[in-house]
Design a protein around this motif. Structure first.
Motif, PDB file in Angstrom:
ATOM      1  N   ILE A  77       1.133  -1.445   0.015  1.00  0.00           N
ATOM      2  CA  ILE A  77       0.118   0.292  -0.105  1.00  0.00           C
ATOM      3  C   ILE A  77       0.818   1.479  -0.012  1.00  0.00           C
ATOM      4  O   ILE A  77       0.273   1.678  -0.801  1.00  0.00           O
ATOM      5  N   PRO A  78       1.675   1.409   0.971  1.00  0.00           N
ATOM      6  CA  PRO A  78       3.019   2.288   1.064  1.00  0.00           C
ATOM      7  C   PRO A  78       3.482   2.634  -0.654  1.00  0.00           C
ATOM      8  O   PRO A  78       3.917   3.752  -1.056  1.00  0.00           O
ATOM      9  N   GLN A  79       3.592   1.759  -1.261  1.00  0.00           N
ATOM     10  CA  GLN A  79       4.279   1.630  -2.816  1.00  0.00           C
ATOM     11  C   GLN A  79       2.912   2.745  -3.739  1.00  0.00           C
ATOM     12  O   GLN A  79       3.526   3.315  -4.907  1.00  0.00           O
ATOM     13  N   GLY A  80       2.201   3.603  -3.546  1.00  0.00           N
ATOM     14  CA  GLY A  80       1.222   4.284  -4.317  1.00  0.00           C
ATOM     15  C   GLY A  80       0.068   3.686  -4.511  1.00  0.00           C
ATOM     16  O   GLY A  80      -0.414   4.270  -5.300  1.00  0.00           O
ATOM     17  N   VAL A  81      -0.209   3.007  -3.857  1.00  0.00           N
ATOM     18  CA  VAL A  81      -1.848   2.660  -3.755  1.00  0.00           C
ATOM     19  C   VAL A  81      -2.523   3.373  -2.886  1.00  0.00           C
ATOM     20  O   VAL A  81      -2.949   4.228  -2.203  1.00  0.00           O
ATOM     21  N   HIS A  82      -3.926   4.000  -3.849  1.00  0.00           N
ATOM     22  CA  HIS A  82      -4.382   4.937  -3.202  1.00  0.00           C
ATOM     23  C   HIS A  82      -5.296   4.513  -3.120  1.00  0.00           C
ATOM     24  O   HIS A  82      -6.429   5.176  -2.284  1.00  0.00           O
ATOM     25  N   ALA A  83      -6.265   3.368  -3.410  1.00  0.00           N
ATOM     26  CA  ALA A  83      -8.000   3.528  -3.564  1.00  0.00           C
ATOM     27  C   ALA A  83      -7.700   1.518  -3.743  1.00  0.00           C
ATOM     28  O   ALA A  83      -7.433   1.433  -4.446  1.00  0.00           O
ATOM     29  N   LEU A  84      -8.631   1.200  -2.696  1.00  0.00           N
ATOM     30  CA  LEU A  84      -8.797  -0.111  -2.918  1.00  0.00           C
ATOM     31  C   LEU A  84     -10.330  -0.458  -2.664  1.00  0.00           C
ATOM     32  O   LEU A  84     -11.348   0.297  -1.646  1.00  0.00           O
ATOM     33  N   ALA A  85     -11.268  -1.412  -3.848  1.00  0.00           N
ATOM     34  CA  ALA A  85     -12.236  -1.457  -3.353  1.00  0.00           C
ATOM     35  C   ALA A  85     -12.566  -2.813  -3.229  1.00  0.00           C
ATOM     36  O   ALA A  85     -11.923  -3.632  -4.374  1.00  0.00           O
ATOM     37  N   ILE A  86     -12.644  -3.156  -1.819  1.00  0.00           N
ATOM     38  CA  ILE A  86     -12.548  -4.806  -1.304  1.00  0.00           C
ATOM     39  C   ILE A  86     -14.725  -5.641  -1.685  1.00  0.00           C
ATOM     40  O   ILE A  86     -14.486  -5.144  -0.769  1.00  0.00           O
ATOM     41  N   LYS A  87     -14.523  -6.931  -2.263  1.00  0.00           N
ATOM     42  CA  LYS A  87     -15.236  -7.075  -1.394  1.00  0.00           C
ATOM     43  C   LYS A  87     -14.445  -8.593  -1.522  1.00  0.00           C
ATOM     44  O   LYS A  87     -14.023  -9.864  -2.004  1.00  0.00           O
ATOM     45  N   ALA A  88     -14.633  -9.261   0.085  1.00  0.00           N
ATOM     46  CA  ALA A  88     -14.161  -9.797   0.769  1.00  0.00           C
ATOM     47  C   ALA A  88     -15.433 -11.194   1.878  1.00  0.00           C
ATOM     48  O   ALA A  88     -16.017 -10.702   1.617  1.00  0.00           O
ATOM     49  N   GLU A  89     -15.270 -12.014   1.120  1.00  0.00           N
ATOM     50  CA  GLU A  89     -16.665 -13.117   0.987  1.00  0.00           C
ATOM     51  C   GLU A  89     -16.162 -14.126   2.116  1.00  0.00           C
ATOM     52  O   GLU A  89     -15.607 -14.646   1.499  1.00  0.00           O
ATOM     53  N   PRO A  90     -16.949 -15.108   3.065  1.00  0.00           N
ATOM     54  CA  PRO A  90     -16.875 -15.764   3.494  1.00  0.00           C
ATOM     55  C   PRO A  90     -16.737 -17.218   2.438  1.00  0.00           C
ATOM     56  O   PRO A  90     -17.720 -16.690   1.151  1.00  0.00           O
ATOM     57  N   VAL A  91     -16.376 -18.432   2.542  1.00  0.00           N
ATOM     58  CA  VAL A  91     -16.987 -19.834   1.849  1.00  0.00           C
ATOM     59  C   VAL A  91     -18.360 -20.280   2.279  1.00  0.00           C
ATOM     60  O   VAL A  91     -17.717 -20.508   3.468  1.00  0.00           O
TER      61      VAL A  91
END
Length: 91
Positions: A77-91
Motif C-alpha cells: 500500500i505505501p508504494q503508491g496505492v491510493h484506493a482499494l475496492a474490496i469484496k471479501a466473502e466467506p466460503v
C-alpha cells in the motif's frame, strides 16, 4: 515513495500467500481514475478492485474481513496505492 509501482499480479500473489483464498481476482482500475482529484497521474498501480473469497473470512464481520486484506497488503500500500475496492466473502 514510488507511485504506480504496484501491479495487480503482485497484490494477487501477496493475498494468495497470506490468506490462501478459494478464489481471487485483482483488477487495476487506475485508468478509470485519471484526472480525478487526488490521482497521482500514474497510468497504473494506484486504484484496484479486489474480489476474494476464502475460509479465512468465515465468522468475520465486514470490517474484520477488510482489515485482513489491508493487513496482508501492508507492505504494498505505501508504494503508491491510493484506493482499494474490496469484496471479501466467506466460503
Amino acid at each position: 515513495m514510488t507511485f504506480g509501482s504496484v501491479s495487480a499480479s503482485q497484490m494477487e500473489a501477496v493475498l494468495q500467500q497470506a490468506l490462501q483464498p478459494e478464489s481471487i481476482t485483482v483488477t487495476d482500475d487506475t485508468a478509470e481514475h485519471i484526472g480525478h482529484a487526488g490521482h497521482s497521474g500514474a497510468p497504473t498501480g494506484t486504484h484496484f478492485t479486489i474480489q476474494i473469497r476464502g475460509r479465512c473470512f468465515n465468522g468475520l464481520s465486514h470490517v474484520q474481513r477488510h482489515r485482513l486484506v489491508y493487513d496482508a497488503l501492508r507492505d504494498l500500500i505505501p508504494q503508491g496505492v491510493h484506493a482499494l475496492a474490496i469484496k471479501a466473502e466467506p466460503v
